[in-house]
Design a protein around this motif. Structure first.
Motif, PDB file in Angstrom:
ATOM      1  N   LYS A   1      11.032   3.676   4.173  1.00 15.78           N
ATOM      2  CA  LYS A   1      11.868   4.980   3.706  1.00 15.78           C
ATOM      3  C   LYS A   1      11.506   4.868   2.067  1.00 15.78           C
ATOM      4  O   LYS A   1      11.028   4.213   1.676  1.00 15.78           O
ATOM      5  CB  LYS A   1      13.382   4.803   3.646  1.00 15.78           C
ATOM      6  CG  LYS A   1      13.924   4.661   5.100  1.00 15.78           C
ATOM      7  CD  LYS A   1      15.413   4.266   5.052  1.00 15.78           C
ATOM      8  CE  LYS A   1      15.788   4.241   6.450  1.00 15.78           C
ATOM      9  NZ  LYS A   1      17.452   3.998   6.370  1.00 15.78           N
ATOM     10  N   PRO A   2      11.572   6.303   1.473  1.00 20.11           N
ATOM     11  CA  PRO A   2      11.181   6.411   0.330  1.00 20.11           C
ATOM     12  C   PRO A   2      11.881   5.239  -0.705  1.00 20.11           C
ATOM     13  O   PRO A   2      11.455   4.945  -1.722  1.00 20.11           O
ATOM     14  CB  PRO A   2      11.581   7.654  -0.281  1.00 20.11           C
ATOM     15  CG  PRO A   2      11.329   8.415   1.116  1.00 20.11           C
ATOM     16  CD  PRO A   2      11.737   7.497   2.055  1.00 20.11           C
ATOM     17  N   GLU A   3      12.868   4.872  -0.418  1.00 21.68           N
ATOM     18  CA  GLU A   3      13.754   3.892  -1.279  1.00 21.68           C
ATOM     19  C   GLU A   3      13.254   2.563  -1.078  1.00 21.68           C
ATOM     20  O   GLU A   3      13.906   1.579  -1.726  1.00 21.68           O
ATOM     21  CB  GLU A   3      15.166   4.073  -0.911  1.00 21.68           C
ATOM     22  CG  GLU A   3      15.712   3.890   0.511  1.00 21.68           C
ATOM     23  CD  GLU A   3      15.953   5.410   1.271  1.00 21.68           C
ATOM     24  OE1 GLU A   3      15.097   6.274   0.956  1.00 21.68           O
ATOM     25  OE2 GLU A   3      16.866   5.768   2.020  1.00 21.68           O
TER      26      GLU A   3
ATOM     27  N   GLY B   1       3.014 -10.059  -7.165  1.00 24.59           N
ATOM     28  CA  GLY B   1       3.637  -8.910  -6.199  1.00 24.59           C
ATOM     29  C   GLY B   1       2.645  -8.195  -5.728  1.00 24.59           C
ATOM     30  O   GLY B   1       1.707  -8.265  -5.885  1.00 24.59           O
ATOM     31  N   THR B   2       3.330  -7.059  -4.749  1.00 25.35           N
ATOM     32  CA  THR B   2       2.219  -6.325  -3.822  1.00 25.35           C
ATOM     33  C   THR B   2       3.309  -5.109  -3.889  1.00 25.35           C
ATOM     34  O   THR B   2       4.522  -5.202  -3.699  1.00 25.35           O
ATOM     35  CB  THR B   2       1.935  -6.797  -2.649  1.00 25.35           C
ATOM     36  OG1 THR B   2       1.047  -5.961  -1.960  1.00 25.35           O
ATOM     37  CG2 THR B   2       3.193  -7.144  -1.763  1.00 25.35           C
ATOM     38  N   GLN B   3       2.558  -4.016  -4.340  1.00 26.93           N
ATOM     39  CA  GLN B   3       3.129  -2.656  -4.493  1.00 26.93           C
ATOM     40  C   GLN B   3       3.119  -2.133  -3.101  1.00 26.93           C
ATOM     41  O   GLN B   3       2.313  -1.846  -2.278  1.00 26.93           O
ATOM     42  CB  GLN B   3       2.419  -1.753  -5.502  1.00 26.93           C
ATOM     43  CG  GLN B   3       2.898  -0.358  -5.560  1.00 26.93           C
ATOM     44  CD  GLN B   3       4.061  -0.261  -6.382  1.00 26.93           C
ATOM     45  OE1 GLN B   3       4.224  -0.675  -7.248  1.00 26.93           O
ATOM     46  NE2 GLN B   3       5.004   0.279  -5.668  1.00 26.93           N
ATOM     47  N   VAL B   4       4.532  -1.524  -2.905  1.00 27.56           N
ATOM     48  CA  VAL B   4       4.698  -0.700  -1.503  1.00 27.56           C
ATOM     49  C   VAL B   4       5.298   0.676  -1.976  1.00 27.56           C
ATOM     50  O   VAL B   4       6.301   0.770  -2.744  1.00 27.56           O
ATOM     51  CB  VAL B   4       5.936  -1.377  -0.713  1.00 27.56           C
ATOM     52  CG1 VAL B   4       6.160  -0.319   0.415  1.00 27.56           C
ATOM     53  CG2 VAL B   4       5.298  -2.865  -0.252  1.00 27.56           C
ATOM     54  N   THR B   5       4.589   1.732  -1.610  1.00 24.01           N
ATOM     55  CA  THR B   5       4.729   3.020  -2.154  1.00 24.01           C
ATOM     56  C   THR B   5       4.942   3.695  -0.717  1.00 24.01           C
ATOM     57  O   THR B   5       4.041   3.868   0.024  1.00 24.01           O
ATOM     58  CB  THR B   5       3.883   3.697  -2.968  1.00 24.01           C
ATOM     59  OG1 THR B   5       3.590   2.987  -4.136  1.00 24.01           O
ATOM     60  CG2 THR B   5       4.553   5.080  -3.239  1.00 24.01           C
ATOM     61  N   VAL B   6       6.287   4.302  -0.374  1.00 21.93           N
ATOM     62  CA  VAL B   6       6.494   5.035   0.516  1.00 21.93           C
ATOM     63  C   VAL B   6       6.828   6.726   0.116  1.00 21.93           C
ATOM     64  O   VAL B   6       7.625   6.957  -0.667  1.00 21.93           O
ATOM     65  CB  VAL B   6       7.780   4.628   1.464  1.00 21.93           C
ATOM     66  CG1 VAL B   6       8.105   5.540   2.534  1.00 21.93           C
ATOM     67  CG2 VAL B   6       7.885   3.255   1.595  1.00 21.93           C
ATOM     68  N   SER B   7       5.830   7.430   0.716  1.00 25.65           N
ATOM     69  CA  SER B   7       5.870   8.697   0.087  1.00 25.65           C
ATOM     70  C   SER B   7       4.945   9.703   0.856  1.00 25.65           C
ATOM     71  O   SER B   7       4.035   9.327   1.518  1.00 25.65           O
ATOM     72  CB  SER B   7       5.306   8.727  -1.418  1.00 25.65           C
ATOM     73  OG  SER B   7       5.110  10.251  -1.852  1.00 25.65           O
TER      74      SER B   7
ATOM     75  N   GLY C   1       0.857  -1.141   0.029  1.00 27.27           N
ATOM     76  CA  GLY C   1       0.051  -0.090  -0.076  1.00 27.27           C
ATOM     77  C   GLY C   1       0.633   1.207   0.120  1.00 27.27           C
ATOM     78  O   GLY C   1       2.172   1.207   0.007  1.00 27.27           O
ATOM     79  N   LEU C   2       0.061   2.442   0.155  1.00 29.81           N
ATOM     80  CA  LEU C   2       0.868   3.660   0.440  1.00 29.81           C
ATOM     81  C   LEU C   2       0.856   4.015   1.771  1.00 29.81           C
ATOM     82  O   LEU C   2       0.081   3.880   2.401  1.00 29.81           O
ATOM     83  CB  LEU C   2      -0.019   4.755  -0.424  1.00 29.81           C
ATOM     84  CG  LEU C   2       0.795   6.197  -0.142  1.00 29.81           C
ATOM     85  CD1 LEU C   2       1.931   6.230  -0.839  1.00 29.81           C
ATOM     86  CD2 LEU C   2      -0.628   7.164  -0.962  1.00 29.81           C
ATOM     87  N   VAL C   3       2.281   4.355   2.057  1.00 33.80           N
ATOM     88  CA  VAL C   3       2.562   4.656   3.522  1.00 33.80           C
ATOM     89  C   VAL C   3       3.518   6.014   3.710  1.00 33.80           C
ATOM     90  O   VAL C   3       4.215   5.934   2.597  1.00 33.80           O
ATOM     91  CB  VAL C   3       3.240   3.441   4.275  1.00 33.80           C
ATOM     92  CG1 VAL C   3       4.451   2.924   3.668  1.00 33.80           C
ATOM     93  CG2 VAL C   3       3.151   3.645   5.686  1.00 33.80           C
ATOM     94  N   GLN C   4       3.453   6.693   4.731  1.00 35.42           N
ATOM     95  CA  GLN C   4       4.345   7.987   4.763  1.00 35.42           C
ATOM     96  C   GLN C   4       5.649   7.331   5.228  1.00 35.42           C
ATOM     97  O   GLN C   4       5.747   6.230   5.667  1.00 35.42           O
ATOM     98  CB  GLN C   4       3.709   8.809   5.634  1.00 35.42           C
ATOM     99  CG  GLN C   4       2.738   9.670   5.219  1.00 35.42           C
ATOM    100  CD  GLN C   4       1.991  10.652   6.152  1.00 35.42           C
ATOM    101  OE1 GLN C   4       2.502  10.745   7.353  1.00 35.42           O
ATOM    102  NE2 GLN C   4       1.063  11.470   5.592  1.00 35.42           N
ATOM    103  N   PRO C   5       6.653   8.029   5.063  1.00 33.04           N
ATOM    104  CA  PRO C   5       8.038   7.830   5.394  1.00 33.04           C
ATOM    105  C   PRO C   5       7.841   7.473   7.053  1.00 33.04           C
ATOM    106  O   PRO C   5       7.189   8.156   7.813  1.00 33.04           O
ATOM    107  CB  PRO C   5       9.017   8.884   5.110  1.00 33.04           C
ATOM    108  CG  PRO C   5       8.383   9.457   4.047  1.00 33.04           C
ATOM    109  CD  PRO C   5       6.713   9.240   4.219  1.00 33.04           C
ATOM    110  N   GLY C   6       8.653   6.497   7.621  1.00 35.09           N
ATOM    111  CA  GLY C   6       8.673   6.045   8.979  1.00 35.09           C
ATOM    112  C   GLY C   6       7.536   5.140   9.349  1.00 35.09           C
ATOM    113  O   GLY C   6       7.409   4.798  10.402  1.00 35.09           O
TER     114      GLY C   6
END
Length: 114
Positions: free
Chosen positions: A86-88, A107-113, A10-15
């Motif tokens: 982390k974003p990376e 696969g499963t998408q991980v987005t850190v932003s 999913g989409l998650v914020q840094p940290g």
């Protein structure tokens, strides 16, 4: 046939944190050393974490201390707990045997932003 089904991205914020799951079928799961891999856009797929059939673990340097791999042989499932993201870390995450089968899941998408 061999099949892997990943979930939990999913989409998650840094940290932030996420827990990925991967259900396997078509293999004697408990006998295999399993791994989580990731592939970022424009980059090759890389092994991030691995767990042996006797629960010994190993991690890529960039995720040590932040990611934890585990397995439940009764459920034929491998997990990846990801903390302090982390974003990376943004990538599509896959599971497979450490010596990969030819067949990969979606696969499963991980987005850190932020």
């Amino acid at each position: 046939q061999v099949q892997f089904v990943e979930s939990g991205g999913g989409l998650v914020q840094p940290g932030g944190s996420l827990r990925l799951s991967c259900a396997a079928s078509g293999i004697i799961f408990s006998s295999y050393n399993m791994g989580w891999y990731r592939q970022a856009p424009g980059k090759e797929r890389e092994l991030v974490a691995a767990i042996t059939s006797v629960d010994m673990t190993n991690y890529r340097d960039s995720v040590k201390g932040r990611f934890t791999i585990s397995r439940d042989n009764t459920k034929k499932t491998v997990y990846l707990q990801m903390n302090v993201l982390k974003p990376e870390d943004t990538a599509v995450y896959y599971c497979n045997s450490v010596t990969p089968f030819r067949s990969w899941g979606q696969g499963t998408q991980v987005t850190v932003s932020s």
